[in-house]
Design a protein around this motif. Sequence first.
Motif, short mmCIF file in Angstrom:
data_model
loop_
_atom_site.label_atom_id
_atom_site.label_comp_id
_atom_site.label_asym_id
_atom_site.label_seq_id
_atom_site.Cartn_x
_atom_site.Cartn_y
_atom_site.Cartn_z
N GLU B 54 59.23 45.40 39.36
CA GLU B 54 57.81 45.55 39.69
C GLU B 54 57.11 46.17 38.47
N ALA B 55 56.85 45.36 37.48
CA ALA B 55 56.32 45.87 36.22
C ALA B 55 54.92 46.45 36.40
N GLN B 56 54.12 45.80 37.18
CA GLN B 56 52.76 46.26 37.39
C GLN B 56 52.71 47.20 38.59
N THR B 57 52.57 48.47 38.36
CA THR B 57 52.47 49.39 39.47
C THR B 57 51.02 49.52 39.91
N ASP B 58 50.88 49.82 41.17
CA ASP B 58 49.56 49.99 41.75
C ASP B 58 49.15 51.46 41.61
N ASP B 59 47.97 51.70 41.12
CA ASP B 59 47.53 53.08 40.90
C ASP B 59 47.55 53.91 42.17
N SER B 60 47.41 53.24 43.32
CA SER B 60 47.37 53.99 44.57
C SER B 60 48.77 54.33 45.07
N GLU B 61 49.80 53.76 44.47
CA GLU B 61 51.16 54.01 44.93
C GLU B 61 51.65 55.36 44.42
N LEU B 62 52.30 56.09 45.31
CA LEU B 62 52.89 57.38 44.92
C LEU B 62 54.37 57.20 44.68
N VAL B 63 54.85 57.84 43.63
CA VAL B 63 56.25 57.69 43.24
C VAL B 63 56.92 59.06 43.32
N SER B 64 58.03 59.13 44.08
CA SER B 64 58.76 60.39 44.22
C SER B 64 59.98 60.39 43.32
N PRO B 65 60.12 61.40 42.47
CA PRO B 65 61.29 61.46 41.60
C PRO B 65 62.42 62.29 42.24
N SER B 66 63.66 61.86 42.02
CA SER B 66 64.81 62.70 42.36
C SER B 66 65.73 62.65 41.15
N ALA B 67 66.32 63.78 40.83
CA ALA B 67 67.10 63.86 39.59
C ALA B 67 68.37 64.65 39.80
N VAL B 68 69.43 64.23 39.12
CA VAL B 68 70.71 64.94 39.22
C VAL B 68 71.38 64.93 37.86
N VAL B 69 72.01 66.03 37.53
CA VAL B 69 72.82 66.09 36.30
C VAL B 69 74.07 65.26 36.54
N THR B 70 74.31 64.30 35.64
CA THR B 70 75.45 63.41 35.85
C THR B 70 76.56 63.60 34.81
N ALA B 71 76.28 64.29 33.71
CA ALA B 71 77.34 64.56 32.72
C ALA B 71 76.85 65.66 31.78
N VAL B 72 77.81 66.43 31.31
CA VAL B 72 77.52 67.46 30.30
C VAL B 72 78.63 67.38 29.25
N LEU B 73 78.24 67.24 28.00
CA LEU B 73 79.27 67.01 26.97
C LEU B 73 78.90 67.71 25.66
N PRO B 74 79.82 68.53 25.12
CA PRO B 74 79.56 69.13 23.82
C PRO B 74 79.65 68.08 22.71
N GLN B 75 78.78 68.23 21.71
CA GLN B 75 78.78 67.33 20.56
C GLN B 75 79.26 68.09 19.32
N LYS B 76 79.55 67.34 18.29
CA LYS B 76 79.86 68.01 17.03
C LYS B 76 78.60 68.74 16.53
N GLY B 77 78.79 69.80 15.81
CA GLY B 77 77.65 70.54 15.31
C GLY B 77 77.08 71.51 16.31
N GLN B 78 77.90 71.91 17.26
CA GLN B 78 77.52 72.93 18.24
C GLN B 78 76.23 72.56 18.99
N GLU B 79 76.31 71.38 19.55
CA GLU B 79 75.18 70.90 20.35
C GLU B 79 75.72 70.45 21.70
N LEU B 80 74.93 70.65 22.72
CA LEU B 80 75.34 70.23 24.06
C LEU B 80 74.41 69.13 24.54
N ARG B 81 75.01 68.06 25.05
CA ARG B 81 74.21 66.98 25.64
C ARG B 81 74.30 67.07 27.16
N THR B 82 73.15 67.02 27.80
CA THR B 82 73.11 67.00 29.26
C THR B 82 72.46 65.70 29.72
#
Lengths: 310, 254
Positions: B54-82
Amino acid sequence: MTTLNYTNAPAATTLRAHQLIIDDRIAFVEDWGDIDATPLLAVHTAGQSGVQYRHVAADLAAVGYRVIVPDLPGHGRTEPAKNGPVTDLGEYARFGLDVLDQLGIDRFVAVGCSIGGKITIDLAGRAGERIIAAIAMAAGSRPGHVSLRGLTRELVDISTPSRGDRTYWGTRAVVGSAIDEERRELIARMHCREDPIVSNSDLIGWGRHDVSAGLPGVTCPTVLVAGEDDLWIDTAAIRRDAESIPRGTFVLLPGIGHYPMEEMPDFAEAVDSWVRSAGTRGADTDLPDSGGADSGSVDRKTEELEAARS
Amino acid sequence: MTTPLKPGRRLLADADALAASSPLSLADSVAEAIGQELGQSVRLVSAELETNGEAQTDDSELVSPSAVVTAVLPQKGQELRTEVTVHLEGDAAYSASVRFAFAEAIDNSDDVSELLCPGSAGWNSALRDRLREDSEFSTLIEAYDGTIGIAIGGRPVHFRCYRGHVLEVVARSILGADFVLSIPGDVFVDLVTAERNRFMETAMSGRMRSSGSGYEYLRMTSALIRIIDHARAMAVTAGYVGSERVLDTNLQVA
């Protein structure tokens, strides 16, 4: 989450059985309860047999029904149909009427689950004047959502990898969340007794059979029953089906899946409650005396489940 | 983030519904909200967006977000990716999913368990060790010479098997996998933190997709369920959020 308890240990019971001859083949039929009680035809699911009613047939007899449990052609102890595995559920509906005719039964309550539910809806249209009430579980009137091409391909044995595993895990997946592990395991293991060719043929029938056009013409009280956790069915569509039947009602079972007669410890009381509430009360319906039934227990169980889940 | 989050951690719990706009604008708004929840020190490094068409969204439509952490991984150079997987559900027709990766500097990446990233080299090794010690899994692949493939949130995991032995569990086997079962990251988190192993229900609900040999996929049904059993045990060990619900008694297999 609520877990249903099965407090009554299985008890030894005695039943009658018949070997009928239908279309030149032996048909096996269990016959439980008082021979003069209200007849109730109980139809099993795809690939299974009347053994699915083993825990509840005696209970249904105790609340006042004569319970007729046939094994459909090719299932259980009934010989295969003369023309091979059945893919037209209408043939099974005719078989059910043949069983009742041979036993001298005119009016009856029809109960069925899955393909048995669809067969029950078929019977409601086909023989509505003979039916006191129709209880169709886990089924709608329109063709079920299955891959007919895949099912047809799997009629060849080489195309059926891990068939036993898939039946076992697939059965477990559609048993309701309220069912304890021991019962879930038992149901799944028993279902592995199927003949895969017969099961697939049944499911082809499930994917083809369409009795939706006849719903407005169904004259008997009809209850369409859906388990809340049943992944096989479209609950909203079944609710619409019930609304299309003049004397139709819809019942949603919290915590129950695709096999109410194998999952619900109070199945007999539930059926009796549905029959009595389906527009049959006060009418000349040949119903059993209500003294043996405690239909209130079903309402209480539903309330308990809903309260526990909320 | 002062300490790494765990997979299964829900985000945007109090987020208001968003007015529908272009998919990219929606994703940008959600990324900003997640960034604020994670802390000012994180920065967005990638986003993969998939809409339902549905590429064209309707301005009157409300969109509810839900989010979850799915992975956490250390990288080289002391960086963490979430990695955070977001679903955007419109109240009419629109739906989309976005997989974000946020980066953050940390003092010591050695402190972060690779079990927090399904499909990482460390996670794969731990799973390999468990499967090798599991006689039941060995039985399930006794007649199998091939490679089971899964992809968790896009990270491929290949299980090279031969006559009951697990030769390796790696991101890419030499000859590739016979089939690949693609499991979205959030679906995988649900699988490993549910009360019981709901693999079959998840497959029947269409939340996973298979490609490659359908025959081998079906043949390996029980092996895949067993793999998820082990992944569930690993999620309990690693402390995925929600894994305390896990009730299975068949986890003590290795």
